[in-house]
Design a protein around this motif. Structure first.
Motif, short mmCIF file in Angstrom:
data_model
loop_
_atom_site.label_atom_id
_atom_site.label_comp_id
_atom_site.label_asym_id
_atom_site.label_seq_id
_atom_site.Cartn_x
_atom_site.Cartn_y
_atom_site.Cartn_z
N PHE A 137 0.86 -1.18 0.00
CA PHE A 137 0.00 0.00 0.00
C PHE A 137 0.90 1.23 0.00
CE2 PHE A 137 -2.00 -3.51 2.17
CZ PHE A 137 -3.24 -3.59 1.55
N LEU A 138 0.71 2.10 -1.01
CA LEU A 138 1.57 3.26 -1.19
C LEU A 138 0.75 4.55 -1.16
CD1 LEU A 138 3.98 2.36 -4.14
CD2 LEU A 138 4.57 2.53 -1.73
N LEU A 139 1.35 5.61 -0.61
CA LEU A 139 0.83 6.96 -0.70
C LEU A 139 1.84 7.81 -1.44
CD1 LEU A 139 -1.24 5.99 1.45
CD2 LEU A 139 -0.89 8.17 2.62
N LEU A 140 1.38 8.55 -2.45
CA LEU A 140 2.26 9.38 -3.27
C LEU A 140 1.65 10.76 -3.44
CD1 LEU A 140 1.98 6.30 -4.96
CD2 LEU A 140 4.26 7.16 -5.50
N PRO A 141 2.48 11.78 -3.77
CA PRO A 141 1.94 13.13 -3.96
C PRO A 141 1.00 13.19 -5.15
CG PRO A 141 4.34 13.15 -3.69
CD PRO A 141 3.94 11.72 -3.88
N LEU A 142 0.14 14.19 -5.17
CA LEU A 142 -0.79 14.38 -6.27
C LEU A 142 -0.05 14.68 -7.58
CD1 LEU A 142 -3.53 16.53 -4.50
CD2 LEU A 142 -3.76 14.17 -5.29
N SER A 143 1.19 15.16 -7.49
CA SER A 143 1.94 15.52 -8.70
C SER A 143 2.41 14.31 -9.49
CB SER A 143 3.15 16.38 -8.32
OG SER A 143 3.99 15.68 -7.39
N VAL A 144 2.41 13.12 -8.88
CA VAL A 144 2.84 11.91 -9.58
C VAL A 144 1.77 11.53 -10.61
CG1 VAL A 144 3.42 9.47 -9.33
CG2 VAL A 144 4.16 11.11 -7.60
N PRO A 145 2.13 11.36 -11.89
CA PRO A 145 1.13 11.00 -12.91
C PRO A 145 0.49 9.66 -12.61
CG PRO A 145 3.17 11.77 -13.93
CD PRO A 145 3.46 11.59 -12.47
N ALA A 146 -0.80 9.56 -12.86
CA ALA A 146 -1.53 8.32 -12.55
C ALA A 146 -0.98 7.12 -13.32
CB ALA A 146 -3.02 8.51 -12.84
N PHE A 147 -0.51 7.35 -14.56
CA PHE A 147 -0.07 6.22 -15.36
C PHE A 147 1.26 5.63 -14.87
CE2 PHE A 147 1.84 9.90 -17.48
CZ PHE A 147 3.14 9.49 -17.69
N THR A 148 1.96 6.32 -13.96
CA THR A 148 3.22 5.80 -13.43
C THR A 148 3.05 5.06 -12.11
OG1 THR A 148 3.76 7.81 -12.18
CG2 THR A 148 4.43 7.72 -14.50
N LEU A 149 1.85 5.06 -11.53
CA LEU A 149 1.65 4.50 -10.20
C LEU A 149 2.01 3.01 -10.17
CD1 LEU A 149 -1.72 6.20 -9.14
CD2 LEU A 149 0.61 6.84 -8.49
N ARG A 150 1.62 2.26 -11.20
CA ARG A 150 1.90 0.83 -11.21
C ARG A 150 3.39 0.56 -11.22
NH1 ARG A 150 -0.73 -2.91 -15.81
NH2 ARG A 150 -2.58 -2.31 -14.62
N SER A 151 4.13 1.28 -12.05
CA SER A 151 5.57 1.05 -12.12
C SER A 151 6.25 1.44 -10.81
CB SER A 151 6.17 1.82 -13.29
OG SER A 151 5.99 3.22 -13.13
N VAL A 152 5.78 2.51 -10.16
CA VAL A 152 6.34 2.91 -8.86
C VAL A 152 6.11 1.81 -7.83
CG1 VAL A 152 6.15 4.54 -6.95
CG2 VAL A 152 6.12 5.38 -9.30
N ALA A 153 4.90 1.24 -7.81
CA ALA A 153 4.59 0.18 -6.85
C ALA A 153 5.44 -1.07 -7.11
CB ALA A 153 3.10 -0.17 -6.92
N ASN A 154 5.54 -1.48 -8.36
CA ASN A 154 6.34 -2.67 -8.67
C ASN A 154 7.81 -2.46 -8.35
OD1 ASN A 154 4.35 -4.50 -9.67
ND2 ASN A 154 4.22 -3.32 -11.57
N GLN A 155 8.30 -1.27 -8.64
CA GLN A 155 9.70 -0.97 -8.34
C GLN A 155 9.95 -0.97 -6.84
OE1 GLN A 155 11.12 2.69 -10.11
NE2 GLN A 155 12.86 2.83 -8.71
N THR A 156 9.03 -0.39 -6.06
CA THR A 156 9.19 -0.35 -4.61
C THR A 156 9.15 -1.75 -4.01
OG1 THR A 156 8.12 1.82 -4.53
CG2 THR A 156 8.24 0.59 -2.48
N LEU A 157 8.21 -2.57 -4.45
CA LEU A 157 8.12 -3.94 -3.96
C LEU A 157 9.38 -4.72 -4.28
CD1 LEU A 157 6.50 -6.29 -2.73
CD2 LEU A 157 5.52 -6.69 -5.00
N SER A 158 9.87 -4.61 -5.51
CA SER A 158 11.08 -5.33 -5.92
C SER A 158 12.29 -4.88 -5.11
CB SER A 158 11.32 -5.12 -7.40
OG SER A 158 12.53 -5.72 -7.81
N GLN A 159 12.39 -3.59 -4.85
CA GLN A 159 13.54 -3.04 -4.12
C GLN A 159 13.58 -3.59 -2.70
OE1 GLN A 159 16.16 -1.42 -4.62
NE2 GLN A 159 16.75 -0.45 -2.69
N ILE A 160 12.43 -3.61 -2.02
CA ILE A 160 12.41 -4.08 -0.63
C ILE A 160 12.66 -5.58 -0.55
CG2 ILE A 160 10.97 -4.32 1.43
CD1 ILE A 160 9.52 -1.77 0.62
#
Length: 427
Positions: A398-421
């Motif tokens: 579960f992620l919280l991100l600023p409103l400035s982050v484009p909606a189409f990038t949310l999936r890649s941010v989540a996958n990248q964060t999960l993979s990193q941890i």
């Protein structure tokens, strides 16, 4: 908008006669006439063959009833203006609160004392021993502790897990125990295999108990506990020792060894060589992630749940000395993270431990039945931030991100964060 305003009041009564046992929560308790009415309407429903589980109030609040073992009734009352969708989220929170309160009562007194009530006045006195635990569950200032809501053990991922795990296993064996853990800032840092096999709610309640014992200021204690599901009628000994301020170790054991022997002969043997490693753990703090995990700058907060081990890590990014007024505060990020978790599991994601809730939160289940598949990802845009949820066979993120982050990038941010941890820690 996700809101959760107003205090929660908790009422405890005998199920058969409706005699009040205690009230906790608000500094201004409900009048006795209101308590009697809440009990009376439930008893009227029972007499008509109807089980009253919850109701919404005219002022936008929620009332939830639960009867445990046909002996004790718990009632949670929340106030404040809420939308219909917020009331669904509120109900799940209150249901878990009542389940945790009952678990605390069993943990301290044992199930037999609560089911076979012979003397109500004596039970009232005995229940006072539960108040510090219950008050901690009701304390909304416990922002970073999520286990009471998720029924997963709040965890801290240490920089040197192998050393701590080895010491924990050796210490537990030396005190003739198979069940023990190391707790850093109220979070699980290392545990024996048997501890990991306890029921998730039991682990969460034991961590809450450890916090109250630590807050008492004692360096060690020998405390009898009943495990609500594993051992509700037979007490075990909980031995707890403070290694450093903020670092505690505990074991569940039988009649031996004595507290003095464990503290004077065994504690230093296993933990003195690891003082530097313990300080490294303490330095991790509320971030809960080791320095090897480098998060993206646009991640405001996150919670990662391991569905197999029922452990979770959560953190909120530390804001600069001049916080951005467009971003939610640190306290608000914790609140939003909890609310997004509730939103996700009541509408999209599978809940392994919510059998009772699945029967009671009908509107949420109807929503889920509208999908021909099990949703694996979801996102939500609020007035304060963007939220993204990701579910795999092993994890929920579960992620919280600023409103400035484009909606189409949310999936890649989540996958990248999960993979990193997962790659850095093996969590």
């Amino acid at each position: 908008m996700m809101l959760q305003d107003g205090p929660v009041q908790l009422l405890c009564l005998t199920a058969n006669s409706g005699v009040p046992l205690f009230t906790r929560g608000s500094s201004k308790p409900l009048p006795f006439s209101v308590i009697g009415s809440l009990n009376g309407v439930h008893m009227f429903g029972v007499g008509q063959g109807v089980s009253l589980l919850s109701c919404d109030t005219g002022g936008g609040g929620k009332v939830v009833w639960r009867v445990f073992k046909d002996s004790v009734m718990l009632i949670a009352v929340s106030g404040g203006q809420r939308s219909q969708s917020s009331l669904v989220k509120e109900e799940l929170y209150l249901q878990r609160l009542l389940d945790n309160v009952w678990g605390c009562m069993v943990l301290v007194l044992g199930q037999d004392e609560l089911v076979s009530v012979r003397n109500v006045e004596r039970l009232k006195r005995d229940l006072r021993a539960c108040f510090s635990l219950i008050d901690l569950l009701l304390d909304e200032r416990q922002q970073s502790i999520m286990g009471n809501l998720t029924h997963c053990a709040d965890s801290l991922l240490p920089p040197n897990p192998a050393l701590l795990q080895e010491a924990m296993a050796g210490f537990a064996q030396a005190v003739d125990s198979e069940c023990g853990c190391l707790v850093i800032h109220g979070r699980l840092a290392a545990a024996t295999e048997k501890w990991c096999h306890l029921m998730p709610q039991e682990v969460a309640l034991l961590l809450t108990l450890m916090q109250t014992l630590s807050n008492s200021g004692s360096s060690s204690c020998d405390y009898p506990v009943f495990l609500p599901q594993t051992s509700p009628t037979v007490a075990l000994r909980l031995l707890r020792f403070q290694l450093l301020p903020g670092a505690d170790v505990c074991v569940l054991c039988g009649p031996t060894p004595s507290l003095h022997k464990a503290e004077s002969q065994l504690l230093c043997q296993f933990w003195s060589p690891l003082v530097d490693s313990l300080r490294d753990c303490l330095a991790v703090g509320e971030r809960c992630l080791p320095p090897s995990v480098i998060l993206r700058q646009d991640v405001l907060s996150l919670m990662l749940i391991n569905r197999e081990t029922h452990r979770s890590v959560s953190c909120v990014r530390t804001l600069s000395h001049q916080p951005d007024p467009l971003l939610p505060s640190r306290a608000r990020c914790w609140e939003l993270l909890k609310l997004f978790y509730i939103f996700s599991i009541t509408r999209y994601f599978h809940k392994e431990d919510c059998l009772f809730e699945e029967q009671t939160l009908g509107s949420s289940e109807d929503f889920v039945q509208g999908f021909p598949h099990q949703p694996l990802q979801c996102y939500l845009v609020t007035e304060e931030c963007k939220c993204y949820g990701l579910q795999t066979s092993q994890h929920q993120l579960f992620l919280l991100l600023p409103l400035s982050v484009p909606a189409f990038t949310l999936r890649s941010v989540a996958n990248q964060t999960l993979s990193q941890i997962v790659t850095s820690t093996g969590f």
